[in-house]
Design an enzyme around this catalytic site. Sequence first.
Site, PDB file in Angstrom:
ATOM      1  N   ARG A 164       0.836  -1.218   0.000  1.00 57.12           N
ATOM      2  CA  ARG A 164       0.000   0.000   0.000  1.00 57.12           C
ATOM      3  C   ARG A 164       0.868   1.263   0.000  1.00 57.12           C
ATOM      4  O   ARG A 164       0.550   2.250   0.669  1.00 57.12           O
ATOM      5  CB  ARG A 164      -0.931   0.029   1.222  1.00 57.12           C
ATOM      6  CG  ARG A 164      -2.004  -1.028   1.235  1.00 57.12           C
ATOM      7  CD  ARG A 164      -3.052  -0.731   0.172  1.00 57.12           C
ATOM      8  NE  ARG A 164      -4.227  -1.548   0.355  1.00 57.12           N
ATOM      9  CZ  ARG A 164      -4.351  -2.806  -0.086  1.00 57.12           C
ATOM     10  NH1 ARG A 164      -3.344  -3.373  -0.755  1.00 57.12           N
ATOM     11  NH2 ARG A 164      -5.456  -3.478   0.125  1.00 57.12           N
ATOM     12  N   SER A 238     -10.691  -0.578   3.425  1.00 55.92           N
ATOM     13  CA  SER A 238      -9.919  -0.739   4.667  1.00 55.92           C
ATOM     14  C   SER A 238      -9.514   0.634   5.184  1.00 55.92           C
ATOM     15  O   SER A 238      -8.884   1.405   4.461  1.00 55.92           O
ATOM     16  CB  SER A 238      -8.644  -1.541   4.405  1.00 55.92           C
ATOM     17  OG  SER A 238      -8.947  -2.815   3.938  1.00 55.92           O
ATOM     18  N   GLU A 334      -5.252   4.267   6.483  1.00 51.72           N
ATOM     19  CA  GLU A 334      -4.856   3.941   5.116  1.00 51.72           C
ATOM     20  C   GLU A 334      -5.247   5.022   4.095  1.00 51.72           C
ATOM     21  O   GLU A 334      -4.415   5.420   3.274  1.00 51.72           O
ATOM     22  CB  GLU A 334      -5.455   2.585   4.740  1.00 51.72           C
ATOM     23  CG  GLU A 334      -4.696   1.844   3.662  1.00 51.72           C
ATOM     24  CD  GLU A 334      -5.137   2.272   2.299  1.00 51.72           C
ATOM     25  OE1 GLU A 334      -4.272   2.488   1.440  1.00 51.72           O
ATOM     26  OE2 GLU A 334      -6.349   2.413   2.081  1.00 51.72           O
TER      27      GLU A 334
END
Length: 340
Positions: A164, A238, A334
């Site tokens: 990520r 998420s 995130e």
Amino acid sequence: MSITEFASLQHYNTLALEARARALAQVCQSADLAAACAWARREGLPLVPLGQGSNIVLAQDLDALVVLMATRGVDILSDGSDEVLLRVAAGENWHELVQWALVKGLYGLENLALIPGTVGAAPVQNIGAYGVELASMIEAVHAHVIDDDTRLVLSRDDCAFGYRDSVFKHGLRDRVVITAVDLRLSRRPRLQLDYPALAQGLRSARVVSPTPIDVFNAVIRLRRSRLPDPAVQPNAGSFFLNPLVSMEQAEALAARFPALPMYAQTDGGIKLAAGWLIDFCGWKGYRNNNLGIHPQHALVLVNYGNDSGRQLLQLAETVAQSVADTFGVQLVIEPRVYGE
Ligand code: EPU
């Protein structure tokens, strides 16, 4: 290109948070982008590129020119017997690209089905799911430099992809707009079936020798069963990264919490399942007025009403604090937070 001043962004972020942009423009061709950059420079405003806003939290109004990247087009750059190289414009919808590729018999993207957002946003967080990361198929990323209208072509190595993560979150953060992505896809199925939930999903569907289309369908079933559709229950997927910890910390945690899912990384570190940590703390299905934690997946925060980004971030902080108190692990948000 037209510019709307003081425009609502509620329809341009999948958490449906209400915030206003000082100005909003839609970019449908590259000349629009240069014009938008020039306008932002003249007004002394930062430029914020947006795809479909599926990985952002708007904490307050943005004193910026927000640019909706809506350029379209998929070009075949080279067409070999084994592999095909595509150039995909930033504004293409990610899931539509995955479908298009499968129909054309071009494989590799099937595990990444149904991820919300655009192609241009995908490299920023190196989208990944069910054992596959976008980085593995990227040949190059094309970008426009906001300050001086020069163009950059970044190789996969230049992009410094990680879990990520990419250079677009660090050295090039806020400096460029991604305009196109070159992807190398395979004409031969190269199935990635290691992810336990995916393997289980295929077994439950009684698929013995899966094709890429079987994998695509299994991924869609999995996502639909656990992740809320942002169009129905506004969310940004998420909300926290899965935390990376040292082997020593992982061993100490495993002794206290034997059921905690852990994934060994190639660098010797261990990745923990943030969803499990939050679930263990009892947050799954929590709801306080218009904000909550999804009942099927504790990593997903949902905006059920018209709550603000700030309230959402407060809930995220409370959740992260309870995980830190219980496990001694600090969760990191995130999505990109704007206007903090
Ligand atoms: N788990 C729980 N309770 C929960 C949620 C998860 O116990 O409420 C457990 C699961 O049972 C499983 C483990 O945690 O043992 C991992 O769960 P899952 O397979 O759902 O994956 P994840 O690690 O929570 C990551 C990505 C997702 C991606 C899935 C599948 C991150 C931050 N998230 O989630 O990406 O779809 O793997 O590969 O890495 C996104 O980025 O928005 C996203 C949805």
